[in-house]
Design a protein around this motif. Structure first.
Motif, PDB file in Angstrom:
ATOM      1  N   ASN A   1       0.819  -1.198   0.000  1.00  0.00           N
ATOM      2  CA  ASN A   1       0.000   0.000   0.000  1.00  0.00           C
ATOM      3  C   ASN A   1       0.857   1.255   0.000  1.00  0.00           C
ATOM      4  O   ASN A   1       1.979   1.250   0.500  1.00  0.00           O
TER       5      ASN A   1
ATOM      6  N   HIS B   1      -4.631   1.519  -1.541  1.00  0.00           N
ATOM      7  CA  HIS B   1      -4.413   0.094  -1.790  1.00  0.00           C
ATOM      8  C   HIS B   1      -4.157  -0.143  -3.282  1.00  0.00           C
ATOM      9  O   HIS B   1      -4.555   0.669  -4.120  1.00  0.00           O
TER      10      HIS B   1
ATOM     11  N   VAL C   1      -7.506  -2.844  -8.298  1.00  0.00           N
ATOM     12  CA  VAL C   1      -8.030  -4.172  -8.620  1.00  0.00           C
ATOM     13  C   VAL C   1      -8.750  -4.085  -9.961  1.00  0.00           C
ATOM     14  O   VAL C   1      -9.595  -3.205 -10.160  1.00  0.00           O
TER      15      VAL C   1
ATOM     16  N   SER D   1     -18.852  -8.214  -6.389  1.00  0.00           N
ATOM     17  CA  SER D   1     -17.781  -8.735  -5.543  1.00  0.00           C
ATOM     18  C   SER D   1     -18.379  -9.150  -4.203  1.00  0.00           C
ATOM     19  O   SER D   1     -19.150  -8.401  -3.606  1.00  0.00           O
TER      20      SER D   1
ATOM     21  N   ASP E   1     -16.135 -10.377  -1.818  1.00  0.00           N
ATOM     22  CA  ASP E   1     -14.969 -10.430  -0.925  1.00  0.00           C
ATOM     23  C   ASP E   1     -14.386  -9.025  -0.740  1.00  0.00           C
ATOM     24  O   ASP E   1     -13.174  -8.832  -0.783  1.00  0.00           O
ATOM     25  N   ARG E   2     -15.289  -8.053  -0.565  1.00  0.00           N
ATOM     26  CA  ARG E   2     -14.905  -6.670  -0.267  1.00  0.00           C
ATOM     27  C   ARG E   2     -14.055  -6.046  -1.381  1.00  0.00           C
ATOM     28  O   ARG E   2     -13.151  -5.253  -1.140  1.00  0.00           O
TER      29      ARG E   2
ATOM     30  N   GLU F   1     -12.010  -7.558  -3.595  1.00  0.00           N
ATOM     31  CA  GLU F   1     -10.761  -8.202  -3.983  1.00  0.00           C
ATOM     32  C   GLU F   1     -10.867  -8.882  -5.347  1.00  0.00           C
ATOM     33  O   GLU F   1      -9.898  -8.932  -6.111  1.00  0.00           O
ATOM     34  N   SER F   2     -12.036  -9.416  -5.672  1.00  0.00           N
ATOM     35  CA  SER F   2     -12.247 -10.060  -6.970  1.00  0.00           C
ATOM     36  C   SER F   2     -13.673  -9.766  -7.435  1.00  0.00           C
ATOM     37  O   SER F   2     -14.557  -9.474  -6.622  1.00  0.00           O
ATOM     38  N   TRP F   3     -13.883  -9.856  -8.766  1.00  0.00           N
ATOM     39  CA  TRP F   3     -15.166  -9.469  -9.353  1.00  0.00           C
ATOM     40  C   TRP F   3     -15.615 -10.502 -10.373  1.00  0.00           C
ATOM     41  O   TRP F   3     -14.781 -11.155 -11.019  1.00  0.00           O
TER      42      TRP F   3
END
Length: 324
Positions: free
Chosen positions: A6, A19, A22, A68, A70-71, A73-75
């Protein structure tokens, strides 16, 4: 400085942690990705965005929705080419998201109203649910329609983009900006558009404007979660900004502080006719507004979006010039 993966940025008393980005979706060369907006569902985060190029003549909204769980992280893809807007939405505490239309608007029962699909999203048992009813917005006077006649200049050149005429029942107006909830429970949203009697900008240096008038930007309120909207106040008209503001006041980010409201306003961002964004302020909870002034020190000129952080610090993101 870096904190592992980060980046940590300090500015005066504030510290922001950035961060790593993504990737949600990478389009093809044939796609034109615009109008992204995030929403919060029950157990998921959604993003709505457009992958098709459009103009004022586009007859209906067509957006993709990715999810998403998982907050961020992935889509993954949830639905494609849905008749849904993206600029104006509200994430309800119960996990539903209500979205106002953009290109799918039409005149209502009379020309002083518009109507279109009011779409509700929800996340149930690992699946995106989409339902729609109707939204209607009531304006103080009849709305202007797009200039339809084939007006030419002295050299026979069309005074708008050739062969690109909007539907005759599509008013020149739009929901634009984040829907917010007032202390009394009503929703408030910015809208911009043109009224009958406003002069068409036939001699505008920008072809897109030649079948329209310069915009007026206003606030509307709803007490039934966006099914009906009524006029609340006028933020600014074309007469409130210089002629070089080709579009007139349109897209608005509304900030509501305890002692004042502030509107950040786009005024010209077409085809290199760039003008700085303006801001106007209200000291009576949005009923009356000061004349717009230049927003100094901000080079970006369109799509204003923002938040008020604890302590009254404002965050603003926007688009263009080099580019977005």
């Amino acid at each position: 400085m870096n904190d592992g993966m980060n980046a940590v940025i300090k500015a005066g008393p504030w510290k922001v942690t950035l961060h790593p980005p993504v990737l949600v979706y990478q389009g093809t060369r044939e796609e034109h990705i615009t109008r992204p907006n995030l929403c919060l569902l029950d157990g998921a985060v959604g993003v709505i965005f457009q992958t098709t190029f459009d103009t004022n003549s586009t007859p209906r909204d067509s957006k993709d929705i990715w999810i998403s769980t998982d907050r961020g992280e992935s889509w993954r893809e949830a639905s494609r080419h849905v008749d849904i807007g993206s600029y104006s939405l509200y994430s309800k505490p119960n996990g539903e998201v209500v979205v106002m239309p953009y290109d799918s608007i039409r005149y209502g029962a009379e020309k002083s109203s518009l109507t279109g699909p009011r779409t509700t999203l929800s996340w149930k048992a690992g699946s995106l649910r989409i339902s729609a009813d109707t939204t209607t917005a009531h304006f103080p006077k009849p709305l202007l329609g797009f200039l339809q006649e084939p007006v030419m200049d002295a050299n026979g050149k069309p005074l708008y983009l050739d062969g690109d005429l909007p539907p005759t029942d599509k008013p020149i107006t739009a929901f634009w900006g984040t829907i917010q909830q007032l202390p009394d429970g009503r929703w408030i949203v910015p809208m911009y558009g043109c009224y009958e009697g406003d002069p068409y900008a036939r001699n505008s240096p920008v072809p897109e404007m030649r079948r329209m008038a310069r915009y007026t930007t206003e606030l509307f309120v709803s007490d039934d979660e966006g099914r009906t909207w009524s006029w609340f106040s006028r933020i600014a008209t074309p007469d409130d900004v210089p002629d070089e503001c080709i579009e007139g006041p349109d897209e608005v980010q509304l900030y509501r502080f305890p002692d004042l409201w502030r509107a950040i306003i786009r005024v010209s961002a077409l085809k290199n006719f760039f003008q700085p964004m303006r801001y106007a302020e209200s000291f009576d909870c949005g009923k009356t507004w000061t004349k717009p002034r230049i927003l100094e020190g901000v080079e970006m000129i369109m799509d204003p979006r923002g938040l008020i952080l604890p302590g009254g610090v404002t965050v603003l993101t926007a688009g263009r010039p080099k580019i977005d």
